[in-house]
Design a protein around this motif. Structure first.
Motif, mmCIF file in Angstrom:
data_model
loop_
_atom_site.group_PDB
_atom_site.id
_atom_site.type_symbol
_atom_site.label_atom_id
_atom_site.label_comp_id
_atom_site.label_asym_id
_atom_site.label_seq_id
_atom_site.Cartn_x
_atom_site.Cartn_y
_atom_site.Cartn_z
ATOM 1 N N PHE A 90 28.505 41.573 35.370
ATOM 2 C CA PHE A 90 28.869 41.989 34.005
ATOM 3 C C PHE A 90 27.590 42.018 33.161
ATOM 4 O O PHE A 90 27.363 41.148 32.331
ATOM 5 C CB PHE A 90 29.862 41.001 33.368
ATOM 6 C CG PHE A 90 31.194 40.927 34.065
ATOM 7 C CD1 PHE A 90 32.260 41.702 33.633
ATOM 8 C CD2 PHE A 90 31.379 40.091 35.155
ATOM 9 C CE1 PHE A 90 33.491 41.634 34.274
ATOM 10 C CE2 PHE A 90 32.602 40.028 35.799
ATOM 11 C CZ PHE A 90 33.669 40.798 35.372
ATOM 12 N N ILE A 118 31.168 49.329 29.772
ATOM 13 C CA ILE A 118 32.189 49.032 30.779
ATOM 14 C C ILE A 118 32.317 50.193 31.757
ATOM 15 O O ILE A 118 32.355 50.005 32.979
ATOM 16 C CB ILE A 118 33.544 48.732 30.093
ATOM 17 C CG1 ILE A 118 33.487 47.337 29.460
ATOM 18 C CG2 ILE A 118 34.693 48.836 31.081
ATOM 19 C CD1 ILE A 118 34.668 47.008 28.584
ATOM 20 N N GLN A 162 29.493 50.443 34.243
ATOM 21 C CA GLN A 162 29.472 49.410 35.263
ATOM 22 C C GLN A 162 30.691 49.497 36.186
ATOM 23 O O GLN A 162 30.570 49.318 37.386
ATOM 24 C CB GLN A 162 29.409 48.029 34.599
ATOM 25 C CG GLN A 162 29.330 46.874 35.567
ATOM 26 C CD GLN A 162 27.989 46.823 36.290
ATOM 27 O OE1 GLN A 162 27.068 47.557 35.964
ATOM 28 N NE2 GLN A 162 27.899 45.978 37.302
ATOM 29 N N PHE A 210 37.593 47.032 35.074
ATOM 30 C CA PHE A 210 36.950 45.900 34.390
ATOM 31 C C PHE A 210 37.923 44.731 34.288
ATOM 32 O O PHE A 210 37.595 43.587 34.646
ATOM 33 C CB PHE A 210 36.483 46.353 33.001
ATOM 34 C CG PHE A 210 36.207 45.241 32.017
ATOM 35 C CD1 PHE A 210 35.074 44.445 32.148
ATOM 36 C CD2 PHE A 210 37.082 44.984 30.959
ATOM 37 C CE1 PHE A 210 34.811 43.425 31.232
ATOM 38 C CE2 PHE A 210 36.825 43.975 30.047
ATOM 39 C CZ PHE A 210 35.694 43.188 30.185
ATOM 40 N N VAL A 252 37.695 40.964 35.903
ATOM 41 C CA VAL A 252 37.750 39.767 35.069
ATOM 42 C C VAL A 252 38.755 38.782 35.653
ATOM 43 O O VAL A 252 38.493 37.579 35.769
ATOM 44 C CB VAL A 252 38.125 40.132 33.608
ATOM 45 C CG1 VAL A 252 38.490 38.885 32.815
ATOM 46 C CG2 VAL A 252 36.975 40.864 32.930
#
Lengths: 445, 293
Positions: B96, B258, B261, B268, B272
């Protein structure tokens, strides 16, 4: 013992002689300024000239260079020695006033000096059509002070709205910077480059007009529409731009500053290559931001010297349309030349009319031959146009300057009319006749 | 008397059991100490919550908890959090990369989204449980802005439009001051006229008209008063617009980060949620696989 008349004549001769000596001295200096290649000589000569009050009462010189012109002549000489390029000097034949123009610029602009008439002396390098003062020059104090505000108003605000390209702006900035650097290097001038400074570790001083409200927020929002983004740093913000260039905007705690924060800009590129002005040229969103924030804070310049920011704008059209040349001319000579040109034009037209008539007759008489020659004639016409252009250059273009079409010698309508199209047509017809007479070997060859 | 065997207190010998329990505790502490000293964070995670570890990593269903033991180090949480945070943050900076941390107190890691100007405070990192604890308000804003972005809209677009319109109206009001001034002059002239030629006979008609003119003048007064405050209102609105624009820009940067990545907001979220499993497995792989446990 001389009688009264003798005495009187002698006094008269002395008065004239004094003026003539003064004028002679000034002429010698003018010549030195124009011819010498020694920087020191040039500088002392220019200094002497601008200090000399040329106001002869007994001998009148109908035309002479003013002190403002002396500044520009000196600047031109120094820039010549420094190898500065990209500008030309306009040389009107009917006056000794000189102006500097950029060789390549998408908008009309003319630069000249305007002398400062208070006890401090010196002169302002000014763009005439806007009155923007770009720098102040004092030969006596060996001092050059750039005016960040005037430079931004002219180059960043006005010129960019007039389609002036980044490169054209850069040439102007480079001319100013190189001139300053040369004077600093050769004569030990004190130069306040402010917005032109390119050193990485230079912290641009700012004039703070008001406490910044959302100043960095605004830049952040503007940067959101680009590929660059503003980052926080201690006491401020920084933004990474292209070409390894980083811009920092930060404050130092200072109880004496407005809001107890003394703000600075910094431009870091690792090569001392870019100035704040370059950043404004290259990044529209920063330029927009800076122009809006100028009322809050702006790059510092000498506020006393530039207490009056602008000179009175003047119409520069006449500067560009005035006849240019290396040979000064008196008004009556210019008039005579114009009349001559007009007469020549009239003669040309008469001749043209006659030739037209002959051509028609010829055409009627020999339609068959005309048809055969049509293609050859077209080719010939092209050649003739080239030849006409060459001819014109030789006859009217006395100067060696290159300042673009606007500055070409254009006296009046009659002369203009006489120049290109008719001439071309006539000559081409001459050629056509020639060709008809001498067979067709140049069309296929 | 003394040999009378009436009632005897019988205390069975439990020394063995007690010793075993104490030994277990001691060995637990020793294990934790060893794992910490060897930098074996995977083992630390296993020790401080074996139920979670066994269920999520080993796939054991309904594993027993070890709270009795792990409560032994409960008061060391800040120290443990600090220790575990070091490796975890190094890992997170890869996975992240747009999150940044500031240790405000020992073992307390404040979480920031992005390195841009005025980045959002986004919550905290919990190294002991290996999870983000997002600030609900910021997270919800991001979720909403992702939804709006799908329709090509910005989070504060409506508010900004409204304020912009309001400013335009205010500006118009200020710009028509000249009109009102000349209107006022005209009305005042009219009023003077009416007062002059009131006369005896048409007094009532004149009074009626006077009242009408006065009412109009009063209306002008009110408008002028309003206009006096226009610059302040416009400035206040501009400040709000700037605030909203800034937040929109931040939300755009967050989404962009976001997407760059993870490709999508859903991906995302999945990452998480899976953070504990992904991280502990990553630690095990680094140490040469899970089987040494």
């Amino acid at each position: 013992m001389p009688n009264q008349l003798q005495q009187r004549v002698s006094n008269y001769v002395d008065l004239l002689n004094n003026d003539i000596v003064e004028i002679q001295n000034n002429l010698n200096d003018t010549q030195t300024l124009a011819e010498s290649n020694d920087p020191e000589t040039l500088h002392t000569t220019a200094e002497r000239m601008i200090q000399r009050q040329m106001n002869p009462a007994w001998v009148q010189v109908p035309r002479q260079y003013s002190a403002a012109d002396d500044y520009l002549i000196a600047m031109d000489r120094f820039m010549q020695l420094a190898g500065v390029v990209g500008y030309s000097i306009l040389l009107p034949v009917d006056t000794e006033a000189v102006t500097l123009v950029m060789t390549d610029l998408n908008t009309p602009a003319a630069f000249a000096f305007e002398t400062n008439n208070d006890q401090n002396g010196g002169a302002f390098f000014t763009e005439l059509s806007t009155g923007e003062r770009l720098f102040y020059w004092s030969l006596e104090r060996k001092q050059i002070l750039f005016n960040a505000r005037g430079i931004v108003d002219l180059l960043v605000d006005r010129f960019s709205k007039k389609n002036v390209t980044v490169n054209q702006n850069r040439v102007i900035a480079a001319m100013l910077t190189e001139f300053g650097r040369y004077m600093e290097r050769v004569f030990g001038y004190k130069v306040d480059f402010n917005i032109l400074e390119t050193l990485d570790d230079y912290h641009y001083d700012l004039i703070q007009h008001a406490e910044p409200k959302g100043m960095l927020d605004k830049l952040f929002v503007l940067s959101g529409e680009t590929n660059y983004f503003l980052q926080g740093m201690p006491n401020g913000a920084a933004i990474m731009l292209g070409d390894q260039t980083e811009v920092r905007i930060f404050f130092i705690n200072d109880a004496n500053a407005l809001g107890a924060q003394r703000w600075h800009f910094q431009v870091v590129d690792g090569r001392d290559q870019y100035s704040w002005l370059d950043v404004l040229f290259n990044y529209d969103f920063i330029a927009k931001w800076y122009l809006d924030e100028q009322k809050t804070m702006e790059i510092a310049y000498d506020e006393l010297v530039f207490a009056v920011q602008k000179s009175r704008p003047v119409d520069i059209q006449s500067i560009f349309t005035a006849q240019q040349g290396l040979m000064p001319m008196m008004p009556q000579d210019i008039e005579a030349e114009k009349a001559k040109a007009a007469a020549a034009a009239q003669a040309e037209q008469d001749r043209l009319a006659q030739v037209e008539a002959e051509k028609e007759a010829q055409a009627k008489a020999d339609a068959q031959a005309e048809a055969d020659r049509t293609t050859e004639a077209d080719d010939a016409e092209q050649d003739d146009a080239d030849e006409a252009a060459v001819t014109r250059e030789v006859t009217t273009d006395e100067g060696e300057f290159e300042v673009g079409a606007e500055a070409q010698p254009v006296a009046d309508d009659a002369e203009e009319a006489a120049e290109t199209p008719n001439e071309t047509k006539t000559k081409s017809f001459d050629e056509e006749i020639q060709e008809a007479l001498s067979s067709s070997n140049n069309s296929e060859g | 008397m003394e040999n009378m065997p009436y009632i005897q207190s019988e205390v069975p010998d439990n020394q063995e059991v007690l010793n075993n329990k104490l030994k277990a505790k001691v060995s637990y502490i020793e294990n934790v100490a060893t794992a910490l000293n060897q930098g074996d964070d995977r083992r630390v995670y296993e020790l401080i919550d074996s139920k979670k570890y066994n269920e999520l990593i080993r796939g054991v269903e309904h594993a027993d908890d070890n709270y009795a033991l792990s409560s032994l180090v409960a008061d060391l949480q800040p120290d443990l959090s600090h220790h575990l945070g070091q490796k975890l943050i190094a890992y997170l900076s890869e996975v992240f990369p747009f999150f940044y941390y500031q240790e405000s107190n020992l073992g307390v890691f404040e979480l920031y989204f992005g390195n841009w100007w005025d980045r959002a405070y986004f919550g905290r990192l919990d190294p002991i449980n290996v999870q983000f604890k997002f600030k609900a308000e910021e997270y919800e804003k991001l979720v909403e802005s992702v939804k709006l972005a799908a329709q090509g809209e910005r989070y504060h677009a409506a508010q900004i439009d409204e304020l912009t319109k309001k400013n335009e109206e205010l500006q118009k009001l200020a710009d028509t001051q000249d009109d009102r001034n000349s209107q006022r002059k005209e009305l005042e002239r009219r009023l003077d006229e009416l007062e002059d030629k009131g006369g005896f006979f048409n007094r009532s008609a004149s009074e009626e008209e006077q009242a009408e003119v006065k009412a109009q003048l009063k209306k002008l007064d009110e408008t002028d008063q309003q206009v006096a405050d226009v610059p302040n209102q416009i400035e206040a609105n501009n400040a709000k617009i700037l605030e909203y624009s800034k937040e929109d820009t931040i939300l755009i940067y967050e989404q962009r980060a976001i997407n760059e990545q993870f490709g999508s907001f859903d991906e995302f979220n999945a990452k998480v949620k899976a953070l504990y499993v992904d991280y502990v497995k990553h630690l095990a792989e680094q140490a040469g696989g899970l089987e040494d446990a």
